[in-house]
Design a protein around this motif. Structure first.
Motif, PDB file in Angstrom:
ATOM      1  N   TRP A  70       3.684  33.747  -9.516  1.00 34.29           N
ATOM      2  CA  TRP A  70       4.476  32.522  -9.405  1.00 34.29           C
ATOM      3  C   TRP A  70       5.423  32.344 -10.586  1.00 34.29           C
ATOM      4  N   TYR A  85       9.119  31.489  -9.021  1.00 34.12           N
ATOM      5  CA  TYR A  85       9.716  30.154  -9.137  1.00 34.12           C
ATOM      6  C   TYR A  85      11.070  30.148  -9.858  1.00 34.12           C
ATOM      7  N   LEU A  98      14.096  31.054  -7.295  1.00 25.60           N
ATOM      8  CA  LEU A  98      14.271  30.488  -5.958  1.00 25.60           C
ATOM      9  C   LEU A  98      15.563  29.693  -5.827  1.00 25.60           C
ATOM     10  N   SER A 128       0.652  35.398   0.173  1.00 25.17           N
ATOM     11  CA  SER A 128       0.535  34.121  -0.526  1.00 25.17           C
ATOM     12  C   SER A 128       1.885  33.488  -0.839  1.00 25.17           C
ATOM     13  N   PHE A 129       2.931  34.302  -0.866  1.00 22.97           N
ATOM     14  CA  PHE A 129       4.244  33.831  -1.305  1.00 22.97           C
ATOM     15  C   PHE A 129       5.212  33.586  -0.147  1.00 22.97           C
ATOM     16  N   PRO A 162       5.219  31.808   2.703  1.00 21.44           N
ATOM     17  CA  PRO A 162       5.569  30.469   3.184  1.00 21.44           C
ATOM     18  C   PRO A 162       6.578  29.754   2.288  1.00 21.44           C
ATOM     19  N   GLU A 163       6.377  29.806   0.966  1.00 23.80           N
ATOM     20  CA  GLU A 163       7.287  29.108   0.066  1.00 23.80           C
ATOM     21  C   GLU A 163       8.639  29.820  -0.040  1.00 23.80           C
ATOM     22  N   GLY A 214      10.908  29.316   2.986  1.00 24.06           N
ATOM     23  CA  GLY A 214      11.611  28.048   3.077  1.00 24.06           C
ATOM     24  C   GLY A 214      12.965  28.077   2.403  1.00 24.06           C
ATOM     25  N   ARG A 238      12.705  24.320 -10.421  1.00 18.97           N
ATOM     26  CA  ARG A 238      12.392  23.965  -9.039  1.00 18.97           C
ATOM     27  C   ARG A 238      12.248  22.448  -8.896  1.00 18.97           C
ATOM     28  N   GLU A 272       7.358  18.271  -6.553  1.00 19.95           N
ATOM     29  CA  GLU A 272       6.619  18.508  -5.309  1.00 19.95           C
ATOM     30  C   GLU A 272       6.493  17.268  -4.419  1.00 19.95           C
ATOM     31  N   SER A 325       3.957  15.149  -4.424  1.00 22.72           N
ATOM     32  CA  SER A 325       2.610  15.444  -3.962  1.00 22.72           C
ATOM     33  C   SER A 325       1.788  14.173  -3.706  1.00 22.72           C
TER      34      SER A 325
END
Length: 394
Positions: free
Chosen positions: A13, A17, A20, A40-41, A43-44, A47, A207, A210, A212
């Motif tokens: 990561w 990051y 991106l 693991s990477f 999906p992000e 996007g 980035r 989030e 969250s």
């Protein structure tokens, strides 16, 4: 019509990051952008840009990364898997440029195999003839025996992909790209003044936050200390217990990212002032933090400084000691020297919280990290190569 860009990522990561926003900007400008991404990477990354999927032996690797005897075979296995996926992607659609993370052996090899220009990205401190993390900070722990085994196995790999006649195993560690993009300002780089025009230092691609579920708790938790040991060397239970204890002495709140090796109940009974998560929404947390206590990963340190948050660095490995030195050199935080107690941490937190000079330096450096267009300078540097105007070697 836009160009075709292929990014050879490393499954970490702290390396994904920082690029991106730059990849997203290239896509916004009309370029076709594909990025290597493991399970693991994907999906992000998906996007943001198109994904070149593959099964990475480094996806989820933890303890293996703490010992160079285990890292070297893992790096070669990663190079094999990544090269196979990237080679298929090139044959399906030839890119105009390969952008490769500094740890992606496969990205550089792909450029050699297909005669493609390669742009290298540095989310860690860059190296040249004047500075090397390996030489200056002992960031590698390989032995003559482990390197001999690696070179023998690497020779077989190079033969498999048809490059053994033109690429030596040693070049997997010592090679040059057409251009290098360093993903942070020159001021952070040790001996930054010695890096020539081949190296472009850019405003970081921070980035977005989030947003969250923890955001409501974070907003009302003042003062707040954010604690993390990153995603790899994070099994130090004593570190988390000491940090939570030190924050508790001050009556502050604490948000800690424990990783997947330490369970919340192992840290001990905590109050409602403490938030323990395996993976913390770090940007949300830092936006409300008074201080960050961390291992000194460069990406996470830059994310803290971009929020104007002082950092207390407890380095675990060589490259993190280099980060701690840069932080202290710039007066943006302090080093935590092992072993430290809860009382030691509480004293240091108090000191950084009430240091007016530190606060002013943080404000100025935050402006430096935020002054550019997010991702714009990254895209500009890639387009220099696409336009065929690469400058000479640095």
């Amino acid at each position: 019509m836009g160009a075709r860009v292929l990014f050879a990522a490393t499954p970490a990561w702290g390396h994904v990051y920082p690029v991106l926003a730059g990849l997203a900007e290239l896509r916004r400008r009309g370029h076709r952008v594909r990025c290597l991404a493991s399970r693991s990477f994907a999906p992000e990354v998906g996007g943001v840009v198109d994904v070149v999927g593959y099964d990475s032996p480094m996806d989820g690797a933890g303890a293996e990364l703490s010992d160079m005897a285990g890292v070297l075979p893992l790096m070669l296995a990663e190079a094999r898997a990544a090269h196979a996926a990237l080679d298929r992607a090139v044959r399906e659609e030839r890119p105009d440029v390969v952008v490769a993370d500094v740890l992606s052996m496969a990205g550089w090899l792909l450029g050699r195999a297909h005669d493609l220009p390669v742009v290298r990205t540095w989310p860690v401190f860059a190296s040249n003839a004047e500075f090397s993390l390996h030489q200056d900070y002992g960031s590698r722990s390989d032995t003559d025996e482990s390197m001999a085994r690696f070179f023998a196995d690497a020779t077989g790999f190079l033969d498999e992909i048809g490059l053994s006649a033109e690429v030596s195993p040693e070049q997997l560690f010592d090679n040059a790209a057409d251009r290098d993009i360093v993903l942070f300002p020159r001021a952070l780089q040790p001996k930054g003044e010695t890096f020539g025009p081949r190296f472009t230092f850019i405003t970081p691609c921070i980035r977005p936050a989030e947003r969250s579920p923890e955001l409501a708790w974070l907003r009302r938790s003042k003062p707040l200390a954010v604690v993390s040991l990153g995603t790899v060397f994070n099994e130090n239970l004593g570190f988390f217990r000491t940090c939570v204890g030190g924050v508790r002495r001050l009556g502050w709140h604490c948000a800690a990212a424990l990783g997947d090796k330490v369970a919340p109940h192992e840290v001990g009974p905590v109050s409602e002032r403490v938030l323990l998560r395996a993976r913390l929404p770090m940007l949300d947390a830092l936006a409300h933090a008074s201080a960050a206590v961390s291992h000194g990963g460069l990406t996470s340190t830059i994310e803290a400084l971009a929020q104007g948050v002082p950092v207390l660095v407890a380095p675990q490995i060589g490259e993190q000691r280099a980060v701690a030195d840069s932080v202290e050199r710039l007066g943006l935080g302090v080093r935590l020297r092992e072993p430290f107690t809860a009382g030691d941490l509480a004293d240091l937190l108090q000191r950084v919280a009430h240091d007016a000079g530190l606060a002013e330096r943080l404000r100025a450096f935050r402006h430096e990290l935020r002054r550019g267009r997010s991702g714009g300078e990254f895209a500009d540097a890639v387009e220099v190569v696409l336009d065929g105007t690469t400058e000479g070697e640095g």
